[in-house]
Write a protein that holds these residues in place. Structure first.
Motif, PDB file in Angstrom:
ATOM      1  N   THR A  25      21.827 -35.650  -6.456  1.00  0.00           N
ATOM      2  CA  THR A  25      20.622 -35.840  -5.656  1.00  0.00           C
ATOM      3  C   THR A  25      20.975 -35.602  -4.191  1.00  0.00           C
ATOM      4  O   THR A  25      22.128 -35.711  -3.805  1.00  0.00           O
ATOM      5  CB  THR A  25      20.004 -37.232  -5.859  1.00  0.00           C
ATOM      6  N   GLY A  26      19.981 -35.242  -3.392  1.00  0.00           N
ATOM      7  CA  GLY A  26      20.247 -35.006  -1.980  1.00  0.00           C
ATOM      8  C   GLY A  26      19.063 -34.412  -1.260  1.00  0.00           C
ATOM      9  O   GLY A  26      17.952 -34.360  -1.786  1.00  0.00           O
ATOM     10  N   VAL A  27      19.320 -33.962  -0.038  1.00  0.00           N
ATOM     11  CA  VAL A  27      18.316 -33.317   0.791  1.00  0.00           C
ATOM     12  C   VAL A  27      18.888 -32.005   1.320  1.00  0.00           C
ATOM     13  O   VAL A  27      20.102 -31.822   1.372  1.00  0.00           O
ATOM     14  CB  VAL A  27      17.855 -34.198   1.975  1.00  0.00           C
ATOM     15  N   SER A  28      17.996 -31.092   1.708  1.00  0.00           N
ATOM     16  CA  SER A  28      18.400 -29.805   2.276  1.00  0.00           C
ATOM     17  C   SER A  28      17.489 -29.462   3.431  1.00  0.00           C
ATOM     18  O   SER A  28      16.326 -29.866   3.472  1.00  0.00           O
ATOM     19  CB  SER A  28      18.286 -28.693   1.234  1.00  0.00           C
ATOM     20  N   TYR A  29      18.038 -28.700   4.373  1.00  0.00           N
ATOM     21  CA  TYR A  29      17.223 -28.096   5.419  1.00  0.00           C
ATOM     22  C   TYR A  29      17.158 -26.612   5.120  1.00  0.00           C
ATOM     23  O   TYR A  29      18.188 -25.970   4.887  1.00  0.00           O
ATOM     24  CB  TYR A  29      17.807 -28.338   6.812  1.00  0.00           C
ATOM     25  N   ASN A  30      15.963 -26.053   5.079  1.00  0.00           N
ATOM     26  CA  ASN A  30      15.745 -24.668   4.679  1.00  0.00           C
ATOM     27  C   ASN A  30      15.268 -23.837   5.864  1.00  0.00           C
ATOM     28  O   ASN A  30      14.218 -24.115   6.447  1.00  0.00           O
ATOM     29  CB  ASN A  30      14.705 -24.607   3.556  1.00  0.00           C
ATOM     30  N   PHE A  31      16.037 -22.812   6.215  1.00  0.00           N
ATOM     31  CA  PHE A  31      15.689 -21.881   7.284  1.00  0.00           C
ATOM     32  C   PHE A  31      15.001 -20.671   6.650  1.00  0.00           C
ATOM     33  O   PHE A  31      15.611 -19.963   5.846  1.00  0.00           O
ATOM     34  CB  PHE A  31      16.942 -21.401   8.026  1.00  0.00           C
ATOM     35  N   ILE A  32      13.751 -20.418   7.004  1.00  0.00           N
ATOM     36  CA  ILE A  32      13.016 -19.259   6.483  1.00  0.00           C
ATOM     37  C   ILE A  32      13.596 -17.993   7.109  1.00  0.00           C
ATOM     38  O   ILE A  32      13.688 -17.878   8.320  1.00  0.00           O
ATOM     39  CB  ILE A  32      11.514 -19.346   6.819  1.00  0.00           C
ATOM     40  N   ARG A  33      13.977 -17.034   6.279  1.00  0.00           N
ATOM     41  CA  ARG A  33      14.499 -15.757   6.760  1.00  0.00           C
ATOM     42  C   ARG A  33      13.479 -14.634   6.606  1.00  0.00           C
ATOM     43  O   ARG A  33      13.423 -13.730   7.413  1.00  0.00           O
ATOM     44  CB  ARG A  33      15.788 -15.371   6.025  1.00  0.00           C
ATOM     45  N   ILE A  64      21.131 -31.868 -12.777  1.00  0.00           N
ATOM     46  CA  ILE A  64      22.168 -32.249 -13.722  1.00  0.00           C
ATOM     47  C   ILE A  64      23.030 -31.014 -13.985  1.00  0.00           C
ATOM     48  O   ILE A  64      22.511 -29.925 -14.201  1.00  0.00           O
ATOM     49  CB  ILE A  64      21.569 -32.826 -15.022  1.00  0.00           C
ATOM     50  N   MET A  65      24.339 -31.192 -13.903  1.00  0.00           N
ATOM     51  CA  MET A  65      25.283 -30.076 -14.042  1.00  0.00           C
ATOM     52  C   MET A  65      26.326 -30.423 -15.105  1.00  0.00           C
ATOM     53  O   MET A  65      26.683 -31.574 -15.277  1.00  0.00           O
ATOM     54  CB  MET A  65      26.010 -29.819 -12.722  1.00  0.00           C
ATOM     55  N   THR A  90      30.894 -24.980 -12.626  1.00  0.00           N
ATOM     56  CA  THR A  90      29.705 -25.779 -12.925  1.00  0.00           C
ATOM     57  C   THR A  90      28.525 -24.890 -13.292  1.00  0.00           C
ATOM     58  O   THR A  90      28.427 -23.752 -12.852  1.00  0.00           O
ATOM     59  CB  THR A  90      29.313 -26.652 -11.712  1.00  0.00           C
ATOM     60  N   ALA A  91      27.646 -25.445 -14.092  1.00  0.00           N
ATOM     61  CA  ALA A  91      26.387 -24.789 -14.458  1.00  0.00           C
ATOM     62  C   ALA A  91      25.380 -25.889 -14.779  1.00  0.00           C
ATOM     63  O   ALA A  91      25.732 -26.892 -15.407  1.00  0.00           O
ATOM     64  CB  ALA A  91      26.569 -23.860 -15.642  1.00  0.00           C
ATOM     65  N   GLY A  92      24.141 -25.697 -14.345  1.00  0.00           N
ATOM     66  CA  GLY A  92      23.136 -26.707 -14.648  1.00  0.00           C
ATOM     67  C   GLY A  92      21.797 -26.425 -14.006  1.00  0.00           C
ATOM     68  O   GLY A  92      21.602 -25.417 -13.329  1.00  0.00           O
ATOM     69  N   PHE A  93      20.872 -27.346 -14.215  1.00  0.00           N
ATOM     70  CA  PHE A  93      19.499 -27.223 -13.735  1.00  0.00           C
ATOM     71  C   PHE A  93      19.272 -28.146 -12.548  1.00  0.00           C
ATOM     72  O   PHE A  93      19.866 -29.212 -12.456  1.00  0.00           O
ATOM     73  CB  PHE A  93      18.514 -27.584 -14.853  1.00  0.00           C
ATOM     74  N   ASN A  94      18.386 -27.715 -11.644  1.00  0.00           N
ATOM     75  CA  ASN A  94      18.008 -28.560 -10.521  1.00  0.00           C
ATOM     76  C   ASN A  94      16.522 -28.365 -10.205  1.00  0.00           C
ATOM     77  O   ASN A  94      15.905 -27.414 -10.644  1.00  0.00           O
ATOM     78  CB  ASN A  94      18.869 -28.279  -9.293  1.00  0.00           C
ATOM     79  N   HIS A  95      16.003 -29.309  -9.459  1.00  0.00           N
ATOM     80  CA  HIS A  95      14.615 -29.219  -8.999  1.00  0.00           C
ATOM     81  C   HIS A  95      14.595 -29.538  -7.517  1.00  0.00           C
ATOM     82  O   HIS A  95      15.242 -30.486  -7.068  1.00  0.00           O
ATOM     83  CB  HIS A  95      13.721 -30.193  -9.764  1.00  0.00           C
ATOM     84  N   ARG A  96      13.874 -28.738  -6.750  1.00  0.00           N
ATOM     85  CA  ARG A  96      13.722 -28.929  -5.306  1.00  0.00           C
ATOM     86  C   ARG A  96      12.234 -29.020  -4.983  1.00  0.00           C
ATOM     87  O   ARG A  96      11.443 -28.258  -5.516  1.00  0.00           O
ATOM     88  CB  ARG A  96      14.292 -27.732  -4.541  1.00  0.00           C
ATOM     89  N   PHE A 155      18.295 -22.677 -12.084  1.00  0.00           N
ATOM     90  CA  PHE A 155      19.559 -22.777 -12.800  1.00  0.00           C
ATOM     91  C   PHE A 155      20.660 -22.340 -11.843  1.00  0.00           C
ATOM     92  O   PHE A 155      20.574 -21.260 -11.259  1.00  0.00           O
ATOM     93  CB  PHE A 155      19.547 -21.878 -14.050  1.00  0.00           C
ATOM     94  N   ASN A 156      21.647 -23.184 -11.645  1.00  0.00           N
ATOM     95  CA  ASN A 156      22.732 -22.912 -10.704  1.00  0.00           C
ATOM     96  C   ASN A 156      24.054 -22.779 -11.432  1.00  0.00           C
ATOM     97  O   ASN A 156      24.298 -23.456 -12.432  1.00  0.00           O
ATOM     98  CB  ASN A 156      22.884 -24.030  -9.681  1.00  0.00           C
ATOM     99  N   THR A 157      24.915 -21.917 -10.920  1.00  0.00           N
ATOM    100  CA  THR A 157      26.301 -21.816 -11.361  1.00  0.00           C
ATOM    101  C   THR A 157      27.173 -21.817 -10.127  1.00  0.00           C
ATOM    102  O   THR A 157      26.723 -21.461  -9.034  1.00  0.00           O
ATOM    103  CB  THR A 157      26.557 -20.531 -12.158  1.00  0.00           C
ATOM    104  N   GLY A 158      28.416 -22.228 -10.278  1.00  0.00           N
ATOM    105  CA  GLY A 158      29.275 -22.195  -9.108  1.00  0.00           C
ATOM    106  C   GLY A 158      30.652 -22.787  -9.358  1.00  0.00           C
ATOM    107  O   GLY A 158      30.998 -23.181 -10.481  1.00  0.00           O
ATOM    108  N   LEU A 159      31.428 -22.811  -8.291  1.00  0.00           N
ATOM    109  CA  LEU A 159      32.746 -23.441  -8.281  1.00  0.00           C
ATOM    110  C   LEU A 159      32.634 -24.717  -7.476  1.00  0.00           C
ATOM    111  O   LEU A 159      31.975 -24.771  -6.439  1.00  0.00           O
ATOM    112  CB  LEU A 159      33.784 -22.516  -7.637  1.00  0.00           C
ATOM    113  N   ARG A 160      33.298 -25.757  -7.936  1.00  0.00           N
ATOM    114  CA  ARG A 160      33.262 -27.049  -7.263  1.00  0.00           C
ATOM    115  C   ARG A 160      34.695 -27.440  -6.925  1.00  0.00           C
ATOM    116  O   ARG A 160      35.572 -27.429  -7.784  1.00  0.00           O
ATOM    117  CB  ARG A 160      32.614 -28.084  -8.177  1.00  0.00           C
ATOM    118  N   PHE A 161      34.916 -27.792  -5.656  1.00  0.00           N
ATOM    119  CA  PHE A 161      36.227 -28.230  -5.183  1.00  0.00           C
ATOM    120  C   PHE A 161      36.132 -29.686  -4.752  1.00  0.00           C
ATOM    121  O   PHE A 161      35.327 -30.013  -3.883  1.00  0.00           O
ATOM    122  CB  PHE A 161      36.681 -27.350  -4.020  1.00  0.00           C
TER     123      PHE A 161
END
Length: 135
Positions: free
Chosen positions: A45-53, A87-88, A100-106, A126-132
């Motif tokens: 869970t968390g928050v994000s700031y989104n810059f429109i490009r 959830i990932m 990692t792989a999983g679903f998210n909602h924003r 659906f997100n995939t990625g590397l987690r350190f």
């Protein structure tokens, strides 16, 4: 950089395609549930700031007339905050690195339009990625 694209078809009357490109800066917390030595589930869970490009709206009707609006100078849209939850599934590659792989909602916490139209976009993805891990 995140690209959001949605298409709406209204019967055989018209098609509308929204295309929004944003740069998202997230701040997220995760709770890890270890399943075994290699697999774990992450509740995030968390928050994000989104810059429109870039913003683009395309509309066409059955008679093949076409309408296009582009917004690269941000006269219509503004930057916004969003809340994130997901959830990932993580597969450990070592003590600190995992895939990692999983679903998210924003969903937007404030209005994204400058002209008084009250629209708060939401997206499921659906997100995939590397987690350190730092610890």
């Amino acid at each position: 950089i995140i690209t959001r694209n949605d298409t709406m078809v209204q019967g055989n009357k018209y098609t509308r395609n929204n295309y929004i490109r944003v740069i998202e800066v997230p701040l997220e917390l995760a709770y890890r549930i270890k399943l075994n030595n290699k697999f774990s589930v992450l509740l995030q869970t968390g928050v994000s700031y989104n810059f429109i490009r870039n913003y683009e709206l395309n509309m066409s009707n059955k008679d093949l007339s076409y309408f296009k609006v582009q917004n690269t100078d941000h006269q219509v849209l503004r930057n916004y905050f969003s809340a994130n939850a997901g959830i990932m599934l993580a597969y450990s590659l070592g003590d600190r690195l995992s895939i990692t792989a999983g679903f998210n909602h924003r969903f937007a916490l404030n209005n994204t339009y400058k002209n008084g139209i009250n629209i708060n976009p939401s997206a499921t993805g659906f997100n995939t990625g590397l987690r350190f891990r730092l610890r």
